[in-house]
Design a protein around this motif. Structure first.
Motif, PDB file in Angstrom:
ATOM      1  N   ARG A 263      59.077  36.365   6.401  1.00 38.02           N
ATOM      2  CA  ARG A 263      57.950  36.573   6.448  1.00 38.02           C
ATOM      3  C   ARG A 263      57.119  35.461   7.514  1.00 38.02           C
ATOM      4  NH1 ARG A 263      53.311  34.608   4.114  1.00 38.02           N
ATOM      5  NH2 ARG A 263      54.546  32.997   3.071  1.00 38.02           N
ATOM      6  N   VAL A 264      56.333  36.012   8.199  1.00 37.15           N
ATOM      7  CA  VAL A 264      55.507  35.191   9.165  1.00 37.15           C
ATOM      8  C   VAL A 264      54.182  34.963   8.301  1.00 37.15           C
ATOM      9  CG1 VAL A 264      54.557  34.806  11.394  1.00 37.15           C
ATOM     10  CG2 VAL A 264      56.314  36.515  11.207  1.00 37.15           C
ATOM     11  N   PRO A 265      53.875  33.753   7.965  1.00 38.06           N
ATOM     12  CA  PRO A 265      52.513  33.305   7.359  1.00 38.06           C
ATOM     13  C   PRO A 265      51.568  33.701   8.273  1.00 38.06           C
ATOM     14  CG  PRO A 265      53.976  31.634   7.397  1.00 38.06           C
ATOM     15  CD  PRO A 265      54.642  32.398   8.274  1.00 38.06           C
ATOM     16  N   GLU A 266      50.175  34.016   7.672  1.00 36.66           N
ATOM     17  CA  GLU A 266      48.890  34.419   8.206  1.00 36.66           C
ATOM     18  C   GLU A 266      48.657  33.054   9.341  1.00 36.66           C
ATOM     19  OE1 GLU A 266      47.181  37.082   8.899  1.00 36.66           O
ATOM     20  OE2 GLU A 266      48.656  38.213   7.927  1.00 36.66           O
ATOM     21  N   GLU A 267      48.814  31.947   9.014  1.00 30.92           N
ATOM     22  CA  GLU A 267      48.989  30.806   9.770  1.00 30.92           C
ATOM     23  C   GLU A 267      49.983  29.958   9.617  1.00 30.92           C
ATOM     24  OE1 GLU A 267      45.928  26.912  10.426  1.00 30.92           O
ATOM     25  OE2 GLU A 267      45.192  28.609   9.269  1.00 30.92           O
ATOM     26  N   ILE A 268      50.906  29.755  10.474  1.00 25.79           N
ATOM     27  CA  ILE A 268      52.111  29.114  10.450  1.00 25.79           C
ATOM     28  C   ILE A 268      51.714  27.704  10.132  1.00 25.79           C
ATOM     29  CG2 ILE A 268      53.951  28.226  11.621  1.00 25.79           C
ATOM     30  CD1 ILE A 268      54.014  30.957  13.178  1.00 25.79           C
ATOM     31  N   PRO A 269      52.268  27.002   9.085  1.00 27.53           N
ATOM     32  CA  PRO A 269      52.114  25.443   8.953  1.00 27.53           C
ATOM     33  C   PRO A 269      52.302  24.597  10.058  1.00 27.53           C
ATOM     34  CG  PRO A 269      54.043  26.199   7.688  1.00 27.53           C
ATOM     35  CD  PRO A 269      53.428  27.694   8.356  1.00 27.53           C
ATOM     36  N   ALA A 270      51.612  23.591  10.129  1.00 32.00           N
ATOM     37  CA  ALA A 270      51.689  22.807  11.646  1.00 32.00           C
ATOM     38  C   ALA A 270      51.565  20.957  11.297  1.00 32.00           C
ATOM     39  CB  ALA A 270      50.662  23.017  12.731  1.00 32.00           C
ATOM     40  N   ILE A 271      52.646  20.359  11.646  1.00 33.59           N
ATOM     41  CA  ILE A 271      52.416  18.960  11.394  1.00 33.59           C
ATOM     42  C   ILE A 271      52.532  18.355  12.628  1.00 33.59           C
ATOM     43  CG2 ILE A 271      53.500  19.039   9.090  1.00 33.59           C
ATOM     44  CD1 ILE A 271      55.927  17.816  10.268  1.00 33.59           C
ATOM     45  N   HIS A 272      51.735  17.151  12.818  1.00 34.32           N
ATOM     46  CA  HIS A 272      51.868  16.378  14.170  1.00 34.32           C
ATOM     47  C   HIS A 272      53.145  15.624  14.018  1.00 34.32           C
ATOM     48  CE1 HIS A 272      50.559  12.949  17.073  1.00 34.32           C
ATOM     49  NE2 HIS A 272      49.631  14.094  17.596  1.00 34.32           N
ATOM     50  N   PHE A 273      53.536  15.272  15.528  1.00 36.33           N
ATOM     51  CA  PHE A 273      54.713  14.706  15.740  1.00 36.33           C
ATOM     52  C   PHE A 273      54.800  13.350  14.941  1.00 36.33           C
ATOM     53  CE2 PHE A 273      57.620  11.919  18.232  1.00 36.33           C
ATOM     54  CZ  PHE A 273      58.665  12.722  18.293  1.00 36.33           C
ATOM     55  N   THR A 274      53.895  12.627  14.917  1.00 35.40           N
ATOM     56  CA  THR A 274      53.736  11.430  14.050  1.00 35.40           C
ATOM     57  C   THR A 274      54.221  11.517  12.589  1.00 35.40           C
ATOM     58  OG1 THR A 274      51.454  11.329  13.817  1.00 35.40           O
ATOM     59  CG2 THR A 274      52.434  10.099  15.547  1.00 35.40           C
ATOM     60  N   GLU A 275      53.789  12.434  12.021  1.00 38.32           N
ATOM     61  CA  GLU A 275      54.176  12.894  10.571  1.00 38.32           C
ATOM     62  C   GLU A 275      55.353  13.405  10.669  1.00 38.32           C
ATOM     63  OE1 GLU A 275      53.675  13.694   6.430  1.00 38.32           O
ATOM     64  OE2 GLU A 275      52.572  12.407   7.960  1.00 38.32           O
ATOM     65  N   ALA A 276      55.860  13.971  11.499  1.00 39.53           N
ATOM     66  CA  ALA A 276      57.367  14.359  11.464  1.00 39.53           C
ATOM     67  C   ALA A 276      58.301  13.211  11.661  1.00 39.53           C
ATOM     68  CB  ALA A 276      57.538  15.353  12.604  1.00 39.53           C
ATOM     69  N   GLN A 277      57.933  12.354  12.241  1.00 39.54           N
ATOM     70  CA  GLN A 277      58.722  11.013  12.268  1.00 39.54           C
ATOM     71  C   GLN A 277      58.734  10.442  11.148  1.00 39.54           C
ATOM     72  OE1 GLN A 277      56.380   9.085  15.717  1.00 39.54           O
ATOM     73  NE2 GLN A 277      58.501   8.949  16.606  1.00 39.54           N
ATOM     74  N   ARG A 278      57.647  10.292  10.295  1.00 43.53           N
ATOM     75  CA  ARG A 278      57.321   9.593   9.007  1.00 43.53           C
ATOM     76  C   ARG A 278      58.430  10.504   8.335  1.00 43.53           C
ATOM     77  NH1 ARG A 278      55.690  10.260   4.494  1.00 43.53           N
ATOM     78  NH2 ARG A 278      54.549  12.325   4.771  1.00 43.53           N
ATOM     79  N   LEU A 279      58.266  11.867   8.208  1.00 42.38           N
ATOM     80  CA  LEU A 279      59.391  12.553   7.538  1.00 42.38           C
ATOM     81  C   LEU A 279      60.797  12.375   7.485  1.00 42.38           C
ATOM     82  CD1 LEU A 279      57.066  15.920   7.204  1.00 42.38           C
ATOM     83  CD2 LEU A 279      57.506  14.307   5.126  1.00 42.38           C
ATOM     84  N   THR A 280      61.133  11.954   8.668  1.00 44.03           N
ATOM     85  CA  THR A 280      62.402  12.266   9.098  1.00 44.03           C
ATOM     86  C   THR A 280      62.892  10.723   9.396  1.00 44.03           C
ATOM     87  OG1 THR A 280      61.848  12.423  11.539  1.00 44.03           O
ATOM     88  CG2 THR A 280      62.510  14.445  10.168  1.00 44.03           C
TER      89      THR A 280
END
Length: 420
Positions: A263-280
């Protein structure tokens, strides 16, 4: 038009005498009766006869009366048939195409692709691929895009370094294009919104399950954007259109492969690269495959989405034409779209002023001489614009859950394979 009935249409002709045509998929000869299963572009049809049958993969035309038969493919079969053999194989296939799966290893399948792809299970991913392209075109046509066709032979290897294939062009050096990027940007100045479906070539010595030396790229570029988020919104519509087209055009292939469409959400979630770094827990300037998988798992867990935008990649990891993020020095208005644990799309906002290109190239120690043809459009005024590129074979592999991208490519070209 050719006057034949397709296997999927037999129910509409119950009691009538019709002609079908295709390949002998399977033959079963018993003492008093023989069953002939014919494969055409829509599926399988059965004929019942007392005569001897031609070998499998013979091309036949069968004329008979359509009768109900619960045991036959589709519930109908041809009785009292007349069978005309149009061509017989000179050799038997390397594997039985009538079996539910092909038991041969992938290299063997690829070596015999012209016949192996006749197998319904091996053909089905290509049906999904074709339906995806149709949906891509339909979605962008609705949004006012114009399809373009750009050169695949170029005079300089300027977009992304040395990973290009050189060719002899009438005694002059030339290269196979790595993408239509420069041309689609120029065509924004002509049509405002453009897209292209075509081959691109990457001379990268990768020998992995996710890389090819030639693949099909679905590219789009649009003008008068505020920033990269407008491009992301268009990409969302394109992906949704591709999935709807697959659902509508290829239901039998979906069923055969057991594919669950996302399913494609009406708005696909987005995160900034800096947040992606923190999560990983990473400080690297790019995402590794393992980190992409972790982020996709996070998006599904937190947002119920199999899609995730990662925005704001460092400028050092983006091409020189990428627009910087005005609010975050060192970061870009560029993005990737992750799908089921894999980077599927790269895109972003581009620079649009000539002087900005001069400065961007100078900051990387380059002049404008090698880019004069490209920069020509920006000398004469270009709107803020951006775009994206989606790899078709990678998309199809993610949809089907294929372990290797070569399973969704008709005739793959990679580090080792140049035929068939």
């Amino acid at each position: 038009m050719i006057s034949r009935v397709l296997s999927a249409e037999l129910a509409e002709h119950a009691g009538q005498r019709v002609t079908i045509a295709g390949w002998v998929h399977r033959r079963r000869q018993l003492k008093s009766v023989s069953f002939l299963v014919v494969r055409d572009r829509c599926g399988l049809a059965q004929a019942v006869t007392a005569r001897d049958l031609p070998p499998e993969e013979s091309v036949v035309e069968v004329t008979g009366t359509v009768a109900t038969s619960p045991q036959a493919p589709g519930g109908y079969e041809l009785v009292a048939p007349e069978i005309e053999v149009l061509a017989e194989p000179s050799v038997a296939p390397s594997f039985d195409l009538y079996r539910p799966v092909v038991g041969a290893a992938l290299p063997t399948v690829l070596d015999h692709a012209p016949v192996a792809l006749r197998h319904p299970l091996l053909r089905a991913p290509l049906e999904l691929s074709a339906a995806s392209v149709a949906g891509f075109r339909e979605a962008l046509d609705r949004l006012g895009f114009t399809e373009i066709h750009t050169p695949k032979i170029v005079g300089s290897a300027t977009e992304s370094g040395a990973n290009v294939f050189g060719i002899d062009y009438f005694g002059r050096p030339a290269y196979l294009a790595q993408s239509p990027q420069f041309y689609k940007q120029a065509m924004v100045g002509v049509f405002e919104r453009v897209y292209e479906v075509g081959p691109v070539f990457r001379a990268e010595p990768h020998d992995t399950v996710r890389h090819l030396a030639q693949y099909t790229s679905l590219d789009a570029e649009l003008g008068f954007v505020r920033d990269h988020r407008d491009v992301m919104a268009v990409l969302r519509e394109a992906v949704a259109g591709m999935l709807e087209s697959v659902r509508r055009r290829a239901p039998s292939a979906l069923d055969l492969l057991g594919v669950r469409l996302p399913r494609v959400p009406e708005e696909i979630p987005a995160i900034h690269f800096t947040e992606a770094q923190r999560l990983t827990s990473s400080d690297e300037p790019d995402l590794s495959p393992a980190q992409e998988r972790l982020l996709s798992e996070w998006a599904e867990r937190e947002h119920g989405s199999e899609f995730l935008f990662v925005t704001g990649y460092p400028m050092s990891k983006r091409p020189f034409y990428t627009h910087p993020d005005p609010a975050r020095p060192g970061h870009s208005n560029g993005f990737d779209l992750l799908f089921r644990g894999l980077e599927l799309v790269t895109g972003g906002q581009r620079l649009h002023r000539y002087d900005d290109y001069v400065r961007a190239l100078a900051s990387r120690g380059e002049g404008t001489e090698a880019y004069e043809g490209y920069l020509q459009a920006f000398r004469y005024g270009m709107p803020p614009h951006g775009g994206f590129a989606l790899g078709l074979e990678r998309w199809t592999a993610r949809l089907t859950g294929a372990a290797n991208i070569r399973q969704t490519t008709a005739f793959p070209r990679d580090l080792h394979r140049l035929s068939p």
